[in-house]
Design an enzyme around this catalytic site. Sequence first.
Site, PDB file in Angstrom:
ATOM      1  N   ARG A  48     -26.179   6.676 -15.536  1.00 45.47           N
ATOM      2  CA  ARG A  48     -27.042   7.469 -14.656  1.00 45.47           C
ATOM      3  C   ARG A  48     -28.433   6.856 -14.579  1.00 45.47           C
ATOM      4  NH1 ARG A  48     -26.001  13.717 -15.463  1.00 45.47           N
ATOM      5  NH2 ARG A  48     -27.102  13.266 -17.368  1.00 45.47           N
ATOM      6  N   LYS A 107     -13.149  16.853 -24.199  1.00 46.13           N
ATOM      7  CA  LYS A 107     -12.346  18.040 -24.545  1.00 46.13           C
ATOM      8  C   LYS A 107     -12.565  19.193 -23.573  1.00 46.13           C
ATOM      9  CE  LYS A 107     -16.112  17.507 -27.071  1.00 46.13           C
ATOM     10  NZ  LYS A 107     -16.627  16.971 -28.288  1.00 46.13           N
ATOM     11  N   GLU A 131      -7.633  10.871 -28.078  1.00 41.40           N
ATOM     12  CA  GLU A 131      -7.793  11.122 -29.521  1.00 41.40           C
ATOM     13  C   GLU A 131      -9.217  11.551 -29.874  1.00 41.40           C
ATOM     14  OE1 GLU A 131      -7.060  12.187 -32.678  1.00 41.40           O
ATOM     15  OE2 GLU A 131      -5.317  10.913 -32.335  1.00 41.40           O
ATOM     16  N   ILE A 138     -11.007  11.530 -36.584  1.00 43.70           N
ATOM     17  CA  ILE A 138      -9.796  11.921 -37.331  1.00 43.70           C
ATOM     18  C   ILE A 138      -8.562  11.823 -36.433  1.00 43.70           C
ATOM     19  CG2 ILE A 138      -8.693  13.717 -38.710  1.00 43.70           C
ATOM     20  CD1 ILE A 138     -11.430  15.036 -39.016  1.00 43.70           C
ATOM     21  N   GLY A 189     -26.834  12.838 -32.928  1.00 40.28           N
ATOM     22  CA  GLY A 189     -25.805  12.537 -31.910  1.00 40.28           C
ATOM     23  C   GLY A 189     -24.544  13.362 -32.061  1.00 40.28           C
ATOM     24  N   GLU A 192     -23.326  18.474 -28.336  1.00 40.25           N
ATOM     25  CA  GLU A 192     -23.025  18.222 -26.928  1.00 40.25           C
ATOM     26  C   GLU A 192     -24.330  18.135 -26.135  1.00 40.25           C
ATOM     27  OE1 GLU A 192     -19.700  17.781 -25.699  1.00 40.25           O
ATOM     28  OE2 GLU A 192     -19.616  17.559 -27.845  1.00 40.25           O
ATOM     29  N   ASP A 203     -17.023  24.411 -27.579  1.00 41.16           N
ATOM     30  CA  ASP A 203     -16.477  23.104 -27.937  1.00 41.16           C
ATOM     31  C   ASP A 203     -15.271  23.266 -28.879  1.00 41.16           C
ATOM     32  OD1 ASP A 203     -16.963  20.009 -28.112  1.00 41.16           O
ATOM     33  OD2 ASP A 203     -16.743  20.673 -30.177  1.00 41.16           O
ATOM     34  N   LYS A 207     -11.193  22.440 -28.250  1.00 43.08           N
ATOM     35  CA  LYS A 207     -10.358  21.663 -29.178  1.00 43.08           C
ATOM     36  C   LYS A 207      -9.162  22.500 -29.651  1.00 43.08           C
ATOM     37  CE  LYS A 207     -14.285  18.886 -30.697  1.00 43.08           C
ATOM     38  NZ  LYS A 207     -15.498  18.930 -31.515  1.00 43.08           N
TER      39      LYS A 207
HETATM   40  N1  NAI Z   1     -21.159  12.840 -29.523  1.00 41.79           N
HETATM   41  C1  NAI Z   1     -20.061  13.134 -30.191  1.00 41.79           C
HETATM   42  O1  NAI Z   1     -20.079  13.235 -31.430  1.00 41.79           O
HETATM   43  C2  NAI Z   1     -18.780  13.326 -29.489  1.00 41.79           C
HETATM   44  C3  NAI Z   1     -18.694  13.405 -28.127  1.00 41.79           C
HETATM   45  N2  NAI Z   1     -17.484  13.610 -27.524  1.00 41.79           N
HETATM   46  C4  NAI Z   1     -17.380  13.670 -26.080  1.00 41.79           C
HETATM   47  O2  NAI Z   1     -17.692  12.400 -25.548  1.00 41.79           O
HETATM   48  C5  NAI Z   1     -18.289  12.552 -24.274  1.00 41.79           C
HETATM   49  C6  NAI Z   1     -19.637  11.853 -24.277  1.00 41.79           C
HETATM   50  O3  NAI Z   1     -20.431  12.426 -25.271  1.00 41.79           O
HETATM   51  P1  NAI Z   1     -21.834  11.768 -25.703  1.00 41.79           P
HETATM   52  O4  NAI Z   1     -21.752  10.301 -25.629  1.00 41.79           O
HETATM   53  O5  NAI Z   1     -22.191  12.419 -26.974  1.00 41.79           O
HETATM   54  O6  NAI Z   1     -22.774  12.333 -24.554  1.00 41.79           O
HETATM   55  P2  NAI Z   1     -24.118  11.701 -24.005  1.00 41.79           P
HETATM   56  O7  NAI Z   1     -24.793  12.771 -23.230  1.00 41.79           O
HETATM   57  O8  NAI Z   1     -24.861  11.000 -25.081  1.00 41.79           O
HETATM   58  O9  NAI Z   1     -23.566  10.571 -23.014  1.00 41.79           O
HETATM   59  C7  NAI Z   1     -23.047  10.811 -21.743  1.00 41.79           C
HETATM   60  C8  NAI Z   1     -23.662   9.776 -20.824  1.00 41.79           C
HETATM   61  O10 NAI Z   1     -23.023   9.864 -19.562  1.00 41.79           O
HETATM   62  C9  NAI Z   1     -24.026   9.656 -18.568  1.00 41.79           C
HETATM   63  N3  NAI Z   1     -23.553  10.205 -17.301  1.00 41.79           N
HETATM   64  C10 NAI Z   1     -23.498  11.499 -16.916  1.00 41.79           C
HETATM   65  N4  NAI Z   1     -22.995  11.585 -15.666  1.00 41.79           N
HETATM   66  C11 NAI Z   1     -22.749  10.324 -15.262  1.00 41.79           C
HETATM   67  C12 NAI Z   1     -22.226   9.767 -14.066  1.00 41.79           C
HETATM   68  N5  NAI Z   1     -21.871  10.528 -13.038  1.00 41.79           N
HETATM   69  N6  NAI Z   1     -22.073   8.426 -13.992  1.00 41.79           N
HETATM   70  C13 NAI Z   1     -22.444   7.643 -15.020  1.00 41.79           C
HETATM   71  N7  NAI Z   1     -22.949   8.106 -16.189  1.00 41.79           N
HETATM   72  C14 NAI Z   1     -23.089   9.446 -16.302  1.00 41.79           C
HETATM   73  C15 NAI Z   1     -25.258  10.358 -19.123  1.00 41.79           C
HETATM   74  O11 NAI Z   1     -26.432   9.846 -18.532  1.00 41.79           O
HETATM   75  C16 NAI Z   1     -25.160  10.018 -20.617  1.00 41.79           C
HETATM   76  O12 NAI Z   1     -25.846   8.826 -20.930  1.00 41.79           O
HETATM   77  C17 NAI Z   1     -18.346  14.064 -24.011  1.00 41.79           C
HETATM   78  O13 NAI Z   1     -17.196  14.438 -23.323  1.00 41.79           O
HETATM   79  C18 NAI Z   1     -18.335  14.634 -25.419  1.00 41.79           C
HETATM   80  O14 NAI Z   1     -17.828  15.936 -25.451  1.00 41.79           O
HETATM   81  C19 NAI Z   1     -16.331  13.703 -28.239  1.00 41.79           C
HETATM   82  C20 NAI Z   1     -16.345  13.632 -29.591  1.00 41.79           C
HETATM   83  C21 NAI Z   1     -17.575  13.471 -30.329  1.00 41.79           C
HETATM   84  N1  LIG Z   2     -20.368  18.283 -30.373  1.00 39.45           N
HETATM   85  C1  LIG Z   2     -19.131  17.954 -30.993  1.00 39.45           C
HETATM   86  C2  LIG Z   2     -18.927  16.477 -30.931  1.00 39.45           C
HETATM   87  C3  LIG Z   2     -17.563  16.083 -31.305  1.00 39.45           C
HETATM   88  O1  LIG Z   2     -16.562  16.531 -30.767  1.00 39.45           O
HETATM   89  C4  LIG Z   2     -19.180  18.395 -32.443  1.00 39.45           C
HETATM   90  O2  LIG Z   2     -20.262  18.719 -32.931  1.00 39.45           O
HETATM   91  O3  LIG Z   2     -18.117  18.441 -33.059  1.00 39.45           O
HETATM   92 NA    NA Z   3      -9.519  12.691 -33.202  1.00 43.25          NA
END
Ligand code: NAI
Ligand SMILES: N[C@@H](CC=O)C(=O)O
Ligand code: NA
Length: 443
Positions: A48, A107, A131, A138, A189, A192, A203, A207
């Site tokens: 973005r 998710k 996954e 995990i 990090g 969400e 969230d 899951k």
């Molecule tokens: N952070 C975590 O610990 C975990 C995150 N997730 C999932 O992973 C996914 C990403 O999470 P994060 O990286 O933490 O979020 P984040 O907010 O750090 O990253 C998402 C990125 O996507 C970009 N974005 C949004 N709309 C866009 C578009 N139309 N085109 C291009 N880029 C776009 C945003 O600018 C942002 O940089 C989410 O679905 C989240 O639920 C899953 C497990 C763990």
């Molecule tokens: N926001 C979520 C990220 C991983 O799924 C969490 O805290 O578990």
């Molecule tokens: Na997993």
Amino acid sequence: MMRTRPLKVALLGCGVVGSEVARIMTTHADDLAARIGAPVELAGVAVRRPSKVREGIDPALITTDATALVKRGDIDVVIEVIGGIEPARTLITTAFEHGASVVSANKALLAEDGAALHAAAEQHGRDLYYEAAVAGAIPLVRPLRESLAGDKVNRVLGIVNGTTNFILDKMDTSGAGYSEALDEATALGYAEADPTADVEGFDAAAKAAILAGIAFHTRVRIGDVHREGITEVTAADIASARRMGCTVKLLAICERAADGQSVTARVHPAMIPLSHPLASVREAYNAVFIEAEAAGQLMFYGPGAGGAPTASAVLGDLVAVCRNKLNEAPGPGESAYTRLPVSPMGDVVTRYHISLDVADKPGVLAQVATVFAEQGVSIDTVRQQSRNSSSGDEAGIEQGGGEASLVVVTHRAPDAALSGTVEALRKLDTVRGVASIMRVEGE
Ligand SMILES: NC(=O)C1=CN([C@@H]2O[C@H](COP(=O)(O)OP(=O)(O)OC[C@H]3O[C@@H](n4cnc5c(N)ncnc54)[C@H](O)[C@@H]3O)[C@@H](O)[C@H]2O)C=CC1
Ligand SMILES: N[C@@H](CC=O)C(=O)O
Ligand code: NA
């Protein structure tokens, strides 16, 4: 033999997870190629904010046009780590239409519209792997979809949200305040993009829906999951749990009914005994128990959130999907043949810990006990603490003249009966207020 022509990967989103996926793809390129049997090439990164400096990523790969990227036609795998429902949903289905398989960590989307996405993948002969969507690093989705596919899973119970576990752990062990702990989880990090999804239980509910679906081979959507977050958990609840030899955790619990004809899925804070393995799950770690008919009880434990752990799960899926591409054989699709109804929360059998503010006078305990009896809820323990006791020690029940705090822990009863009990208690003149209600699990 190694194929020389690389498999092309499009990365959608380069935030906490996406940036780690790009980093590991670059630094571990040779190992990934050896495991897959062909090199993998990052062919485009949709973001973005294109002006942001992204270390290790060729600026020529950066685009703000995610749609054009997935429509290119030469992309083998799309990794979706944008999050949210739209445009992620349309980008994924467009990717399937234009020849790509998809790896997603989303998710929220899978729990909302997983069936349609699986159908689109199947229609186009593509893979949909996710996954990372459940409990970060995990392995849970793959064990349920593949390793346990020959068994009958009856229960899935665990901690599946890192942010809320981090907050509750900090509040319990270091006495940190709720907001301070949430800010720290966000900075690390774990949270969400909108942390309401974490603290209000959305969230974890997403899951739980995904886990229940793949565990019981039925369709469960996020709206089917009973959901309560941690915003109403107070320091007093945590202290009360401690006094009972318990701690407070946000749990996801998915169960198959004893007659096998329905399932339940719920997310709520619960008190669990300190001796229970889930009680020692600290910080943003997750842990999930799976009970299967033949396997017995399995426990999965590890980092449930954060950039690198989540990227590990994404890359594991990337390797699997790339191998399937080379073999021209998609992996397992959705298995939802049972179509079991999801029962309401009222049917769930559980225990309650109820803290009441009552008038500290003779007969109060008998009144309260009568309400429980009328609702068919059996009391396990009662503890009273007199508010006007100078020492603050527990006082004898039905003595004194001011206000008292009465803590009742019940035996197992249908949740509807427990709610009915609380409703009736609120109507008693001698009950000045219901200070907290929390389910008790794990005993
Ligand atoms: N952070 C975590 O610990 C975990 C995150 N997730 C999932 O992973 C996914 C990403 O999470 P994060 O990286 O933490 O979020 P984040 O907010 O750090 O990253 C998402 C990125 O996507 C970009 N974005 C949004 N709309 C866009 C578009 N139309 N085109 C291009 N880029 C776009 C945003 O600018 C942002 O940089 C989410 O679905 C989240 O639920 C899953 C497990 C763990
Ligand atoms: N926001 C979520 C990220 C991983 O799924 C969490 O805290 O578990
Ligand atoms: Na997993």
